[in-house]
Design a protein around this motif. Structure first.
Motif, PDB file in Angstrom:
ATOM      1  N   SER A   1      -6.633  -8.645 -15.005  1.00 54.51           N
ATOM      2  CA  SER A   1      -5.212  -8.378 -15.205  1.00 54.51           C
ATOM      3  C   SER A   1      -4.978  -6.915 -15.568  1.00 54.51           C
ATOM      4  O   SER A   1      -5.856  -6.231 -16.106  1.00 54.51           O
ATOM      5  N   GLN A   2      -3.793  -6.437 -15.263  1.00 50.69           N
ATOM      6  CA  GLN A   2      -3.431  -5.072 -15.636  1.00 50.69           C
ATOM      7  C   GLN A   2      -3.456  -4.906 -17.146  1.00 50.69           C
ATOM      8  O   GLN A   2      -3.852  -3.859 -17.667  1.00 50.69           O
ATOM      9  N   GLY A   3      -3.045  -5.969 -17.852  1.00 48.46           N
ATOM     10  CA  GLY A   3      -3.061  -5.931 -19.306  1.00 48.46           C
ATOM     11  C   GLY A   3      -4.460  -5.786 -19.869  1.00 48.46           C
ATOM     12  O   GLY A   3      -4.681  -5.056 -20.844  1.00 48.46           O
ATOM     13  N   LYS A   4      -5.424  -6.482 -19.238  1.00 41.79           N
ATOM     14  CA  LYS A   4      -6.809  -6.417 -19.705  1.00 41.79           C
ATOM     15  C   LYS A   4      -7.369  -5.003 -19.529  1.00 41.79           C
ATOM     16  O   LYS A   4      -8.036  -4.471 -20.430  1.00 41.79           O
ATOM     17  N   LEU A   5      -7.098  -4.398 -18.387  1.00 42.20           N
ATOM     18  CA  LEU A   5      -7.578  -3.042 -18.148  1.00 42.20           C
ATOM     19  C   LEU A   5      -6.912  -2.056 -19.105  1.00 42.20           C
ATOM     20  O   LEU A   5      -7.570  -1.174 -19.666  1.00 42.20           O
ATOM     21  N   ALA A   6      -5.607  -2.224 -19.316  1.00 41.23           N
ATOM     22  CA  ALA A   6      -4.884  -1.339 -20.232  1.00 41.23           C
ATOM     23  C   ALA A   6      -5.449  -1.444 -21.642  1.00 41.23           C
ATOM     24  O   ALA A   6      -5.626  -0.436 -22.342  1.00 41.23           O
ATOM     25  N   GLU A   7      -5.757  -2.664 -22.051  1.00 39.60           N
ATOM     26  CA  GLU A   7      -6.332  -2.881 -23.387  1.00 39.60           C
ATOM     27  C   GLU A   7      -7.684  -2.173 -23.516  1.00 39.60           C
ATOM     28  O   GLU A   7      -7.976  -1.539 -24.531  1.00 39.60           O
ATOM     29  N   GLN A   8      -8.503  -2.268 -22.476  1.00 41.34           N
ATOM     30  CA  GLN A   8      -9.816  -1.640 -22.506  1.00 41.34           C
ATOM     31  C   GLN A   8      -9.686  -0.107 -22.525  1.00 41.34           C
ATOM     32  O   GLN A   8     -10.498   0.589 -23.154  1.00 41.34           O
ATOM     33  N   LEU A   9      -8.666   0.405 -21.836  1.00 39.85           N
ATOM     34  CA  LEU A   9      -8.444   1.845 -21.787  1.00 39.85           C
ATOM     35  C   LEU A   9      -7.732   2.369 -23.031  1.00 39.85           C
ATOM     36  O   LEU A   9      -7.720   3.573 -23.285  1.00 39.85           O
ATOM     37  N   GLY A  10      -7.100   1.445 -23.770  1.00 44.85           N
ATOM     38  CA  GLY A  10      -6.352   1.852 -24.954  1.00 44.85           C
ATOM     39  C   GLY A  10      -5.035   2.511 -24.620  1.00 44.85           C
ATOM     40  O   GLY A  10      -4.589   3.435 -25.304  1.00 44.85           O
ATOM     41  N   ILE A  11      -4.397   2.038 -23.535  1.00 46.29           N
ATOM     42  CA  ILE A  11      -3.121   2.611 -23.100  1.00 46.29           C
ATOM     43  C   ILE A  11      -2.115   1.489 -22.873  1.00 46.29           C
ATOM     44  O   ILE A  11      -2.457   0.300 -22.929  1.00 46.29           O
ATOM     45  N   ALA A  12      -0.873   1.857 -22.616  1.00 45.15           N
ATOM     46  CA  ALA A  12       0.158   0.862 -22.332  1.00 45.15           C
ATOM     47  C   ALA A  12      -0.042   0.271 -20.944  1.00 45.15           C
ATOM     48  O   ALA A  12      -0.472   0.962 -20.019  1.00 45.15           O
ATOM     49  N   ARG A  13       0.278  -1.002 -20.794  1.00 41.91           N
ATOM     50  CA  ARG A  13       0.122  -1.672 -19.502  1.00 41.91           C
ATOM     51  C   ARG A  13       0.981  -1.007 -18.426  1.00 41.91           C
ATOM     52  O   ARG A  13       0.626  -1.011 -17.242  1.00 41.91           O
ATOM     53  N   SER A  14       2.099  -0.429 -18.824  1.00 44.76           N
ATOM     54  CA  SER A  14       2.993   0.200 -17.848  1.00 44.76           C
ATOM     55  C   SER A  14       2.296   1.332 -17.095  1.00 44.76           C
ATOM     56  O   SER A  14       2.608   1.599 -15.935  1.00 44.76           O
ATOM     57  N   ASN A  15       1.335   2.000 -17.752  1.00 46.19           N
ATOM     58  CA  ASN A  15       0.596   3.069 -17.074  1.00 46.19           C
ATOM     59  C   ASN A  15      -0.234   2.513 -15.929  1.00 46.19           C
ATOM     60  O   ASN A  15      -0.264   3.073 -14.828  1.00 46.19           O
ATOM     61  N   VAL A  16      -0.912   1.397 -16.182  1.00 45.36           N
ATOM     62  CA  VAL A  16      -1.718   0.761 -15.138  1.00 45.36           C
ATOM     63  C   VAL A  16      -0.807   0.298 -14.008  1.00 45.36           C
ATOM     64  O   VAL A  16      -1.137   0.439 -12.827  1.00 45.36           O
ATOM     65  N   HIS A  17       0.345  -0.262 -14.376  1.00 43.99           N
ATOM     66  CA  HIS A  17       1.288  -0.724 -13.347  1.00 43.99           C
ATOM     67  C   HIS A  17       1.717   0.432 -12.442  1.00 43.99           C
ATOM     68  O   HIS A  17       1.812   0.262 -11.217  1.00 43.99           O
ATOM     69  N   ARG A  18       1.962   1.606 -13.001  1.00 42.89           N
ATOM     70  CA  ARG A  18       2.385   2.760 -12.195  1.00 42.89           C
ATOM     71  C   ARG A  18       1.294   3.164 -11.207  1.00 42.89           C
ATOM     72  O   ARG A  18       1.583   3.537 -10.072  1.00 42.89           O
ATOM     73  N   TRP A  19       0.021   3.084 -11.645  1.00 45.13           N
ATOM     74  CA  TRP A  19      -1.080   3.417 -10.731  1.00 45.13           C
ATOM     75  C   TRP A  19      -1.148   2.421  -9.588  1.00 45.13           C
ATOM     76  O   TRP A  19      -1.215   2.799  -8.426  1.00 45.13           O
ATOM     77  N   VAL A  20      -1.133   1.132  -9.954  1.00 46.40           N
ATOM     78  CA  VAL A  20      -1.288   0.081  -8.950  1.00 46.40           C
ATOM     79  C   VAL A  20      -0.114   0.075  -7.981  1.00 46.40           C
ATOM     80  O   VAL A  20      -0.280  -0.175  -6.779  1.00 46.40           O
ATOM     81  N   ALA A  21       1.076   0.335  -8.504  1.00 47.11           N
ATOM     82  CA  ALA A  21       2.275   0.372  -7.657  1.00 47.11           C
ATOM     83  C   ALA A  21       2.379   1.679  -6.876  1.00 47.11           C
ATOM     84  O   ALA A  21       3.329   1.873  -6.114  1.00 47.11           O
ATOM     85  N   GLU A  22       1.393   2.578  -7.076  1.00 48.08           N
ATOM     86  CA  GLU A  22       1.334   3.883  -6.392  1.00 48.08           C
ATOM     87  C   GLU A  22       2.544   4.766  -6.707  1.00 48.08           C
ATOM     88  O   GLU A  22       2.970   5.587  -5.895  1.00 48.08           O
ATOM     89  N   ILE A  23       3.076   4.560  -7.916  1.00 50.25           N
ATOM     90  CA  ILE A  23       4.153   5.436  -8.390  1.00 50.25           C
ATOM     91  C   ILE A  23       3.558   6.764  -8.841  1.00 50.25           C
ATOM     92  O   ILE A  23       4.130   7.834  -8.620  1.00 50.25           O
ATOM     93  N   ARG A  24       2.396   6.663  -9.488  1.00 50.76           N
ATOM     94  CA  ARG A  24       1.695   7.862  -9.953  1.00 50.76           C
ATOM     95  C   ARG A  24       0.199   7.610  -9.834  1.00 50.76           C
ATOM     96  O   ARG A  24      -0.294   6.538 -10.206  1.00 50.76           O
ATOM     97  N   ASP A  25      -0.547   8.584  -9.308  1.00 51.62           N
ATOM     98  CA  ASP A  25      -1.984   8.407  -9.123  1.00 51.62           C
ATOM     99  C   ASP A  25      -2.730   8.993 -10.319  1.00 51.62           C
ATOM    100  O   ASP A  25      -2.393  10.084 -10.792  1.00 51.62           O
ATOM    101  N   PRO A  26      -3.736   8.296 -10.848  1.00 54.84           N
ATOM    102  CA  PRO A  26      -4.508   8.840 -11.971  1.00 54.84           C
ATOM    103  C   PRO A  26      -5.290  10.077 -11.553  1.00 54.84           C
ATOM    104  O   PRO A  26      -5.772  10.165 -10.420  1.00 54.84           O
ATOM    105  N   ASN A  27      -5.426  11.036 -12.480  1.00 50.25           N
ATOM    106  CA  ASN A  27      -6.210  12.231 -12.177  1.00 50.25           C
ATOM    107  C   ASN A  27      -7.705  11.926 -12.276  1.00 50.25           C
ATOM    108  O   ASN A  27      -8.101  10.814 -12.626  1.00 50.25           O
ATOM    109  N   SER A  28      -8.536  12.920 -11.978  1.00 49.98           N
ATOM    110  CA  SER A  28      -9.980  12.680 -11.905  1.00 49.98           C
ATOM    111  C   SER A  28     -10.561  12.248 -13.245  1.00 49.98           C
ATOM    112  O   SER A  28     -11.465  11.411 -13.303  1.00 49.98           O
ATOM    113  N   GLU A  29     -10.045  12.820 -14.355  1.00 55.35           N
ATOM    114  CA  GLU A  29     -10.547  12.427 -15.666  1.00 55.35           C
ATOM    115  C   GLU A  29     -10.178  10.972 -15.963  1.00 55.35           C
ATOM    116  O   GLU A  29     -10.969  10.218 -16.523  1.00 55.35           O
TER     117      GLU A  29
END
Length: 486
Positions: free
Chosen positions: A18-46
């Motif tokens: 789940s997006q929530g599970k990944l967000a929890e592991q990353l220590g970030i808000a789930r909305s950030n993961v949603h933006r990546w998956v929805a291709e609203i914003r692409d994560p940088n290399s770091e």
């Protein structure tokens, strides 16, 4: 840069994360993961590095496939990367870009060009098989390997993705045809070293002459063409001298055989042949220096060629999920303990659910068996939305056949009833959150309320399953199974 968000979405879906599970592991808000998956914003290399680390903690197989897909996007999307780094690959352990290590006296640049201009899988599987045999021989520096043993190992390595998962090796590739002609009977999802040994023994009993020699032989070209990067200057000089002379493929093999022998100690190709004519060649003799190099850098070299083969197979099976799991026999089917517990809890609150195949009523105290509606050998995952409770005799009867379409509506309704009970009786049970998140993310629903709206749930199941069902049947998975009590 490749579309990391798009790749991430595929991985989360394939592995039921789940997006929530990944967000929890990353220590970030789930909305950030949603933006990546929805291709609203692409994560940088770091951030990509952080995603890899998080995925490793959740599911190492998911991390490996993310690396492979993301790296494939890099190679395709950046011309300078592809041209300057043909010996580069993404290390599945560190997640970083690595190169084949240089060493004095050996042409590592030539090694990195082994798979240039490759149109079939032969070179990849040949080199992987060569590595496997070298390892079993403990990297003996006097290694001579017969072409027959190499052929057997090629068939062993190709058997798993072809026979069990129906992967395409490409239109021009004949490995699948050759495997089918042997009519091998070894169909186990847990394909470990024991099964590989049994398969080697079974293949070795067969008459392999037509696969070793002749016009349609699997070994007609690849042993000779694989080492041409090491002899490029010599081949260029030879062609310049013989300009105007008619040459065919057999003559080309003759030239390569002679040059490998002549320049074995100077140009240092990986190996030379034991005969002075391709038709007389029965084995190859490996360079002791290259054997030492491979022994020292084995994990890097194998990771590199595995990544190259993964890229190739992804290009031939663009719509098939979880390619890396189907290419390398690293995974075993899960025990389904938590999924079984979920359905047992559901059945504690209802007597309305029956086996969709046999119509026998299911109860909490029934000895449940969970069936993969879409066969595990196709999806290579255990997501809850593809599992349906049944009985062991029914499940065994169905095996890995796709059920008849007459069961699909009942399949969806069972999930609807289960989700309805979850909402009414079990919504406060946080241990079930990951299953509920799987339904929402994988079926592309929007809210938890959609799960108990039969029309929306049914539409989501149809839009998700129909393309997968069509793909599975086109790949050769048997379909149309109906339950018979006999």
């Amino acid at each position: 840069m490749g579309k990391a968000g798009k790749v991430l979405g595929q991985i989360l879906t394939s592995y039921g994360i789940s997006q929530g599970k990944l967000a929890e592991q990353l220590g970030i808000a789930r909305s950030n993961v949603h933006r990546w998956v929805a291709e609203i914003r692409d994560p940088n290399s770091e951030t990509v590095q952080g995603i890899i680390t998080a995925l490793k903690a959740i599911n190492p197989d998911a991390a490996d496939e993310f690396i492979g897909l993301y790296a494939s996007g890099l190679a395709v999307g950046q011309d300078t990367f592809a041209e300057a780094n043909s010996g580069a690959w993404i290390n599945p352990v560190s997640g970083g870009l690595e190169r084949l290590p240089d060493t004095e006296g050996l042409n590592v640049a030539a090694l990195s060009r082994l798979f240039d201009k490759t149109t079939t899988s032969y070179k990849y599987v040949f080199f992987l098989s060569l590595l496997d045999i070298l390892r079993r021989q403990n990297f003996d520096i006097d290694s001579t390997i017969s072409l027959r043993d190499l052929l057997i190992e090629i068939l062993v390595n190709a058997w798993y993705p072809h026979t069990y998962f129906k992967l395409s090796f490409g239109i021009q590739d004949k490995i699948a045809i050759k495997l089918d002609s042997l009519e091998l009977d070894l169909d186990k999802p847990a394909f470990d070293e024991l099964e590989k040994n049994l398969l080697r023994e079974e293949i070795s009993k067969r008459n392999l002459d037509n696969l070793l020699i002749g016009k349609d032989s699997l070994m007609r070209y690849v042993p000779f063409r694989l080492i041409t990067p090491f002899l490029s200057q010599q081949l260029k000089a030879y062609k310049s001298q013989s300009r105007g002379t008619t040459r065919n493929d057999d003559i080309e093999n003759e030239i390569i055989t002679a040059l490998a022998e002549q320049y074995f100690d100077t140009a240092k190709p990986l190996y030379k042949f034991n005969g002075n004519s391709p038709k007389l060649c029965k084995s190859i003799q490996l360079s002791s220096e290259w054997i030492s190099y491979i022994r020292i850098n084995y994990s890097i070299v194998r990771g590199w060629v595995s990544w190259k083969w993964l890229q190739y197979m992804q290009s031939k099976n663009p719509s098939t999920p979880a390619i890396s799991n189907k290419l390398f026999p690293q995974i075993r089917r899960g025990a389904l303990a938590s999924q079984t517990k979920y359905w047992q809890k559901i059945l504690e609150y209802t007597d309305e659910i029956s086996c969709i195949y046999s119509n026998r009523p299911l109860r909490a105290d029934s000895k449940l068996s969970l069936d993969h509606y879409l066969p595990w050998s196709f999806v290579a995952h255990d997501q809850i939305w593809n599992l349906v409770p049944t009985f062991s005799d029914v499940n065994s009867s169905k095996s890995k056949i796709i059920p008849s379409s007459v069961y699909f509506d009942s399949f969806v309704r069972v999930h609807y009833l289960g989700l309805k009970i979850w909402k009414e009786k079990m919504i406060k049970d946080k241990t079930l959150n990951r299953f509920i998140d799987m339904y929402i993310s994988d079926l592309r629903l929007h809210t938890k309320d959609d799960l108990t709206d039969f029309e929306k749930l049914s539409k989501a199941y149809n839009s998700t399953f129909q393309p997968l069902l069509s793909l599975a049947t086109s790949l050769g998975f048997e379909a149309g199974w109906n339950y018979s009590q006999n």
